[in-house]
Scaffold this active site. Structure first.
Site, PDB file in Angstrom:
ATOM      1  N   ASN A   7       0.765  -1.131  -0.040  1.00  0.00           N
ATOM      2  CA  ASN A   7       0.226   0.040   0.153  1.00  0.00           C
ATOM      3  C   ASN A   7       0.800   1.029   0.038  1.00  0.00           C
ATOM      4  O   ASN A   7       1.582   1.532   1.132  1.00  0.00           O
ATOM      5  CB  ASN A   7      -0.872  -0.006   1.102  1.00  0.00           C
ATOM      6  CG  ASN A   7      -1.728   1.188   1.198  1.00  0.00           C
ATOM      7  OD1 ASN A   7      -1.839   2.127   0.579  1.00  0.00           O
ATOM      8  ND2 ASN A   7      -2.674   0.943   2.233  1.00  0.00           N
ATOM      9  N   LYS A  14       3.330   0.708   3.093  1.00  0.00           N
ATOM     10  CA  LYS A  14       3.102  -0.232   3.996  1.00  0.00           C
ATOM     11  C   LYS A  14       3.113  -1.536   3.479  1.00  0.00           C
ATOM     12  O   LYS A  14       2.738  -1.562   2.293  1.00  0.00           O
ATOM     13  CB  LYS A  14       1.496   0.063   4.674  1.00  0.00           C
ATOM     14  CG  LYS A  14       1.333   1.098   5.376  1.00  0.00           C
ATOM     15  CD  LYS A  14       0.030   1.324   6.088  1.00  0.00           C
ATOM     16  CE  LYS A  14      -0.362   2.679   6.582  1.00  0.00           C
ATOM     17  NZ  LYS A  14      -1.800   2.905   6.190  1.00  0.00           N
ATOM     18  N   ARG A  91      -2.498  -2.119  -3.622  1.00  0.00           N
ATOM     19  CA  ARG A  91      -3.631  -1.292  -3.281  1.00  0.00           C
ATOM     20  C   ARG A  91      -3.528  -0.033  -4.501  1.00  0.00           C
ATOM     21  O   ARG A  91      -2.584   0.784  -4.490  1.00  0.00           O
ATOM     22  CB  ARG A  91      -3.696  -0.792  -1.860  1.00  0.00           C
ATOM     23  CG  ARG A  91      -4.855   0.057  -1.739  1.00  0.00           C
ATOM     24  CD  ARG A  91      -4.871   0.923  -0.560  1.00  0.00           C
ATOM     25  NE  ARG A  91      -5.865   1.815  -0.254  1.00  0.00           N
ATOM     26  CZ  ARG A  91      -5.989   2.893   0.427  1.00  0.00           C
ATOM     27  NH1 ARG A  91      -4.814   3.381   0.999  1.00  0.00           N
ATOM     28  NH2 ARG A  91      -7.043   3.548   0.192  1.00  0.00           N
ATOM     29  N   HIS A 180     -13.064   2.997   0.146  1.00  0.00           N
ATOM     30  CA  HIS A 180     -12.922   1.772   1.058  1.00  0.00           C
ATOM     31  C   HIS A 180     -13.369   0.594   0.600  1.00  0.00           C
ATOM     32  O   HIS A 180     -14.085  -0.384   1.503  1.00  0.00           O
ATOM     33  CB  HIS A 180     -13.727   2.175   2.351  1.00  0.00           C
ATOM     34  CG  HIS A 180     -13.307   3.253   3.108  1.00  0.00           C
ATOM     35  ND1 HIS A 180     -13.917   4.412   3.550  1.00  0.00           N
ATOM     36  CD2 HIS A 180     -11.818   3.687   3.411  1.00  0.00           C
ATOM     37  CE1 HIS A 180     -13.309   5.220   4.227  1.00  0.00           C
ATOM     38  NE2 HIS A 180     -11.757   4.755   4.219  1.00  0.00           N
ATOM     39  N   HIS A 208     -18.017   1.708   7.670  1.00  0.00           N
ATOM     40  CA  HIS A 208     -16.541   1.909   7.745  1.00  0.00           C
ATOM     41  C   HIS A 208     -16.204   2.983   8.407  1.00  0.00           C
ATOM     42  O   HIS A 208     -16.134   4.217   7.800  1.00  0.00           O
ATOM     43  CB  HIS A 208     -15.844   1.487   6.537  1.00  0.00           C
ATOM     44  CG  HIS A 208     -14.491   1.657   6.640  1.00  0.00           C
ATOM     45  ND1 HIS A 208     -13.447   0.529   6.238  1.00  0.00           N
ATOM     46  CD2 HIS A 208     -13.514   2.820   6.723  1.00  0.00           C
ATOM     47  CE1 HIS A 208     -12.272   1.072   6.364  1.00  0.00           C
ATOM     48  NE2 HIS A 208     -12.262   2.334   6.790  1.00  0.00           N
ATOM     49  N   LEU A 209     -16.012   2.865   9.870  1.00  0.00           N
ATOM     50  CA  LEU A 209     -15.957   4.123  10.677  1.00  0.00           C
ATOM     51  C   LEU A 209     -14.521   4.310  11.173  1.00  0.00           C
ATOM     52  O   LEU A 209     -14.069   3.707  12.210  1.00  0.00           O
ATOM     53  CB  LEU A 209     -16.871   4.432  11.904  1.00  0.00           C
ATOM     54  CG  LEU A 209     -18.364   4.117  11.574  1.00  0.00           C
ATOM     55  CD1 LEU A 209     -19.139   4.081  12.584  1.00  0.00           C
ATOM     56  CD2 LEU A 209     -18.894   5.124  10.407  1.00  0.00           C
ATOM     57  N   GLY A 210     -13.606   4.802  10.315  1.00  0.00           N
ATOM     58  CA  GLY A 210     -12.172   5.393  10.639  1.00  0.00           C
ATOM     59  C   GLY A 210     -12.019   6.730  10.688  1.00  0.00           C
ATOM     60  O   GLY A 210     -13.056   7.447  10.692  1.00  0.00           O
ATOM     61  N   GLY A 212     -11.101   8.152   7.963  1.00  0.00           N
ATOM     62  CA  GLY A 212     -11.951   8.402   6.724  1.00  0.00           C
ATOM     63  C   GLY A 212     -13.072   7.524   7.049  1.00  0.00           C
ATOM     64  O   GLY A 212     -13.015   6.344   7.708  1.00  0.00           O
ATOM     65  N   ARG A 241     -12.763  15.585   7.755  1.00  0.00           N
ATOM     66  CA  ARG A 241     -13.478  15.765   6.710  1.00  0.00           C
ATOM     67  C   ARG A 241     -14.656  16.233   6.889  1.00  0.00           C
ATOM     68  O   ARG A 241     -15.405  15.383   7.682  1.00  0.00           O
ATOM     69  CB  ARG A 241     -13.354  14.618   5.542  1.00  0.00           C
ATOM     70  CG  ARG A 241     -12.127  14.448   4.767  1.00  0.00           C
ATOM     71  CD  ARG A 241     -11.965  13.370   4.031  1.00  0.00           C
ATOM     72  NE  ARG A 241     -10.672  12.505   4.114  1.00  0.00           N
ATOM     73  CZ  ARG A 241     -10.485  11.413   3.907  1.00  0.00           C
ATOM     74  NH1 ARG A 241     -11.659  10.662   3.341  1.00  0.00           N
ATOM     75  NH2 ARG A 241      -9.332  10.784   4.115  1.00  0.00           N
ATOM     76  N   GLY A 332     -11.224   1.732  12.449  1.00  0.00           N
ATOM     77  CA  GLY A 332     -10.727   2.089  13.752  1.00  0.00           C
ATOM     78  C   GLY A 332     -12.003   2.506  15.039  1.00  0.00           C
ATOM     79  O   GLY A 332     -11.755   2.108  16.054  1.00  0.00           O
ATOM     80  N   ASN A 336     -13.857  -0.145  17.630  1.00  0.00           N
ATOM     81  CA  ASN A 336     -13.194   0.168  19.048  1.00  0.00           C
ATOM     82  C   ASN A 336     -13.862   1.004  20.029  1.00  0.00           C
ATOM     83  O   ASN A 336     -13.722   1.027  21.154  1.00  0.00           O
ATOM     84  CB  ASN A 336     -11.636   0.897  19.042  1.00  0.00           C
ATOM     85  CG  ASN A 336     -10.703   0.089  18.560  1.00  0.00           C
ATOM     86  OD1 ASN A 336     -10.450  -1.102  19.036  1.00  0.00           O
ATOM     87  ND2 ASN A 336      -9.956   0.503  17.399  1.00  0.00           N
ATOM     88  N   GLU A 385      -8.193  -5.313   5.074  1.00  0.00           N
ATOM     89  CA  GLU A 385      -8.075  -5.187   3.851  1.00  0.00           C
ATOM     90  C   GLU A 385      -6.962  -5.426   3.163  1.00  0.00           C
ATOM     91  O   GLU A 385      -6.916  -6.136   2.058  1.00  0.00           O
ATOM     92  CB  GLU A 385      -7.674  -3.307   3.534  1.00  0.00           C
ATOM     93  CG  GLU A 385      -9.201  -2.670   3.649  1.00  0.00           C
ATOM     94  CD  GLU A 385      -9.101  -1.101   4.162  1.00  0.00           C
ATOM     95  OE1 GLU A 385      -8.528  -0.892   5.283  1.00  0.00           O
ATOM     96  OE2 GLU A 385      -9.330  -0.296   3.224  1.00  0.00           O
TER      97      GLU A 385
END
Ligand code: ADP
Length: 398
Positions: A7, A14, A91, A180, A208-210, A212, A241, A332, A336, A385
């Protein structure tokens, strides 16, 4: 087969080496500050601790060389030679309308990705640099590209078109793409497995709550809507954002504050969301939770607006699919932050959903957090991912 998942960002890379049959991570790490002073690599073997080493990394080719050297290091490495890497999965953020699925790389594919660059000018060129650097250093290893946008390419026209003159779509392909996708794809499939139901018979909403954040509606195995748009700025209120807003606000603030549109877009991307709403208190939900529990009015305002937007989108997607079988939380915050899930789920009583509070307190695994008698199931499903990229790469090779 071992698959190297890459990535690549503009100044970071990464990587994970994944044994694709078992899904086991043999090693993972990060090359950071590429081309900048203070570059370094961090690496962890399997479940081991991260080791960080300063290194001179001038460009992405240097980074890939260092990744290979690290993975094959006789003492701290995880494979003995490059021959043990069967494929590389990359990616790529934007595949435009050209890529409806992952694909193996060839010159034509590289050219087609380049043509999507203007849709993601910060991400796609960096992703491509990573692909090309790997091709140079591993000429005999098959490479795949897995797109953030591909999963959403099944959206119907009424979901992806904006209410603007159609010629802008015809001329410039201005439309909703969504992002995502790899995560929405992975999580919705795990959800069907957990329900022991057929994927193509279910109506699933993935939150998908990170930092972003995006939400998607997956009906009968196909994505039918998602909250991010032409760019990742649309939809939910995110870390920094803004998400959805009246486009006329741009001109209004530009005039008041004597700013250009691009300065304003920078504010909408980097200074807005829960960060801006909390009056610059924090974009991180660990801080916001702390503030919320201490009755800090800035944290409460931001958290409530964040949750309200998610609740509203869930309602919209229940309507879009004419029902829902399961709602999943991931990334994230989704994985959590139990207090955020509680605020959201407590507002879904109209769907016959009730929260199982003790299950909601768990983390780090797939968990059913709705009560036994809930008509609609609610899950926490940690996203993965990299594993999804490895799986899609393996599928292309078979
Ligand atoms: P991205 O990949 O978009 O940067 P992540 O999915 O890593 O985002 O999510 C990052 C966010 O998740 C953080 O900003 C933080 O708000 C939240 N988060 C991560 N870990 C925790 C935790 N243990 N408790 C509460 N919130 C967390």
């Amino acid at each position: 087969m071992n698959i190297l998942v890459i990535n690549c960002g503009s100044s970071s890379l990464k990587f994970q080496l994944i044994e694709s049959d078992s899904g086991r991570v043999l090693g993972k790490g990060l090359c950071d500050r590429i081309g900048i002073d203070g570059s370094f690599i961090s690496f962890a073997k399997g479940e081991g601790d991260k080791i960080k080493k300063e290194a001179s990394i001038n460009d992405h080719s240097d980074a890939i060389k260092l990744v290979i050297k690290t993975l094959t290091d006789p003492v701290n490495g995880v494979i003995s030679s490059l021959d043990e890497i069967g494929a590389v999965g990359h990616r790529v953020v934007h595949g435009g309308e050209k890529f409806k699925a992952a694909t193996l790389v060839n010159d034509e594919v590289l050219k087609a990705i380049e043509e999507c660059n203007e849709l993601a000018p910060l991400h796609n060129p960096a992703n491509l640099i990573g692909v090309k650097a790997c091709m140079e250093l591993m000429p005999n290893v098959p490479m795949s590209v897995v797109f953030d946008t591909a999963f959403h390419q099944t959206m119907p026209e009424e979901a992806y078109l904006y209410g603007i003159p159609y010629e802008y779509y015809r001329r410039y392909k201005i439309r909703r793409y969504g992002f995502h996708g790899t995560s929405h794809d992975y999580v919705s499939h795990v959800c069907a497995e957990l329900m022991t139901r057929k994927y193509d018979e279910l109506k699933i909403i993935v939150c998908h709550l990170g930092n972003g954040a995006s939400i998607s509606a997956v009906k009968n195995g196909k994505c039918v809507d998602t909250s991010m748009g032409l760019t990742p700025l649309e939809g939910l209120i995110m870390g920094t954002r803004s998400g959805d807003l009246d486009p006329a606000i741009l001109e209004f603030i530009c005039n008041k504050e004597n700013m250009t549109v691009s300065q304003m877009l920078n504010i909408l991307n980097k200074k807005s969301g829960v960060f801006g709403l909390s009056d610059n208190f924090s974009s991180d939900f660990r801080d916001l939770e702390d503030g919320y529990n201490k009755n800090d009015e800035n944290a409460i305002r931001a958290v409530n607006a964040f949750c309200y937007r998610v609740i509203k989108y869930i309602g919209a997607y229940v309507a879009a699919m004419n029902g829902v079988d399961a709602i999943c939380f991931t990334a994230g915050i989704g994985e959590n932050t139990s207090f955020v899930r509680k605020i959201i789920v407590d507002n879904l009583g109209y769907l016959g959903i009730r929260l199982n509070e003790s299950a909601n307190a768990l983390r780090g695994q797939n968990i059913l957090i709705s009560s036994e008698d809930s008509d609609v199931k609610v899950y926490v499903i940690p996203t993965n991912e990299e594993l999804e990229i490895a799986r899609q790469t393996l599928k292309l090779l078979k």
